[in-house]
Scaffold this active site. Sequence first.
Site, mmCIF file in Angstrom:
data_model
loop_
_atom_site.group_PDB
_atom_site.id
_atom_site.type_symbol
_atom_site.label_atom_id
_atom_site.label_comp_id
_atom_site.label_asym_id
_atom_site.label_seq_id
_atom_site.Cartn_x
_atom_site.Cartn_y
_atom_site.Cartn_z
ATOM 1 N N ASP A 64 7.155 -14.650 -21.195
ATOM 2 C CA ASP A 64 5.998 -14.564 -20.293
ATOM 3 C C ASP A 64 6.521 -14.117 -18.935
ATOM 4 O OD1 ASP A 64 3.719 -15.235 -21.775
ATOM 5 O OD2 ASP A 64 4.116 -17.372 -21.599
ATOM 6 N N ARG A 72 9.650 -15.441 -15.329
ATOM 7 C CA ARG A 72 10.732 -16.343 -15.737
ATOM 8 C C ARG A 72 12.061 -16.036 -15.054
ATOM 9 N NH1 ARG A 72 6.984 -19.704 -17.083
ATOM 10 N NH2 ARG A 72 5.973 -19.315 -19.088
ATOM 11 N N LYS A 177 -4.418 -10.728 -22.731
ATOM 12 C CA LYS A 177 -4.727 -12.141 -22.906
ATOM 13 C C LYS A 177 -5.666 -12.596 -21.780
ATOM 14 C CE LYS A 177 -0.510 -13.658 -20.500
ATOM 15 N NZ LYS A 177 0.824 -14.270 -20.647
ATOM 16 N N HIS A 178 -6.545 -13.589 -22.042
ATOM 17 C CA HIS A 178 -6.648 -14.440 -23.221
ATOM 18 C C HIS A 178 -8.026 -14.188 -23.832
ATOM 19 C CE1 HIS A 178 -3.916 -16.299 -20.282
ATOM 20 N NE2 HIS A 178 -3.226 -16.730 -21.316
ATOM 21 N N HIS A 190 -3.599 -26.139 -20.934
ATOM 22 C CA HIS A 190 -2.330 -26.812 -21.164
ATOM 23 C C HIS A 190 -2.525 -28.316 -21.330
ATOM 24 C CE1 HIS A 190 -0.981 -23.027 -19.291
ATOM 25 N NE2 HIS A 190 0.139 -23.222 -19.955
ATOM 26 N N ASP A 260 -1.669 -18.283 -28.526
ATOM 27 C CA ASP A 260 -1.040 -18.884 -27.358
ATOM 28 C C ASP A 260 -0.197 -20.062 -27.861
ATOM 29 O OD1 ASP A 260 -0.381 -19.475 -24.727
ATOM 30 O OD2 ASP A 260 -2.445 -19.469 -24.012
#
Length: 361
Positions: A64, A72, A177-178, A190, A260
Amino acid sequence: MTLHAPLILDIAGTALSDVDRRRLAHPLTGGLILFGRNWQSRAQLTALCADVKSIRPDLLIAVDHEGGRVQRFRTDGFTHLPPMRAFGELWMQDGKGLPGSGAMKACEAATSAGFVLASELRACGVDFSFTPVLDLDHGESGVIGDRAFARDPRMVSLLARSLMQGLLQAGMANCGKHFPGHGAVKADSHVALPVDQRSLKAILADDALPYTWLGSVLTAVMPAHVIYSKVDDRPAGFSSRWVQEILRGQLGFDGVVCTDDLSMAAARQIGGRELSYTEAVLSALQAGCDLALLCNRSTVDGGAELDQVLDDLAEAQLKGRWVPDEASEERRLNLLPRTPARPWDELVRARDYMQALDRLP
């Protein structure tokens, strides 16, 4: 027996352990998703990716890496990419007073961002990034927020197309996405399961429009961990209506559908019941998804849950509860780059790369 490697797994550290090697060599493993904990330096990341490919060259190494707060790798030369909202804001500027000059500048900048993003990742051996976000910024979702380009689906589609062109120039596929849209719900998937109560007609006329307009250039789509209650009582990634009837049937999408992260408890809810990891993977595959992501499980009990899913999915295949899909495997392989990557030292001296950096907002 038909080959189909649907699982995208993670690893705990900055180098492969013997257990990691065994899991990545498993025929049901299709790829690896990297996180910040897997990063120390460019040299380390490059060595890690080479080690993964030495096990199986067909493994998809993904991350990601969107820009903004979802990026990241941020040090040792990696460019700090802006959040996607920055391109929407650039669009709204009038440039030098010429009609549409802000829009043209924003699209050019988005293409440059995609090129820089993909070129830097590929120089280290990373194949694929789950980007771009196609959600509309309704001002409701904190988890989406500035990850979205804009509220207007036309702006989102044109800016996303531009960014995808930059990815393509560097030899990388894309992932919208999404699906069909996460931006209109407040809950963070999440930690909770959001519910969108709009009608199918309303969703298709607004949030899902980028998927309609970009269908010919999207290579992958990630469904939202959201229940659209007037369409189906299952989250989109577990819903054959959303994946097969609407996305593939009505919108004509023929690329990869990837879940996901299924490790989130809120994501594994069907009918008010929390599914096991294996049940979640099987439900997603049976709904029509090609790939299933299980993230951040390698750090828990030595990754025992990953081993359980690999064993359970193999058993489900033997007992006929899951039938591997040859077309899904072909789609997975199509996400792998087809052209050689430029080494980092060559990339950072290249004129096109330096020009792209200059165009970033």
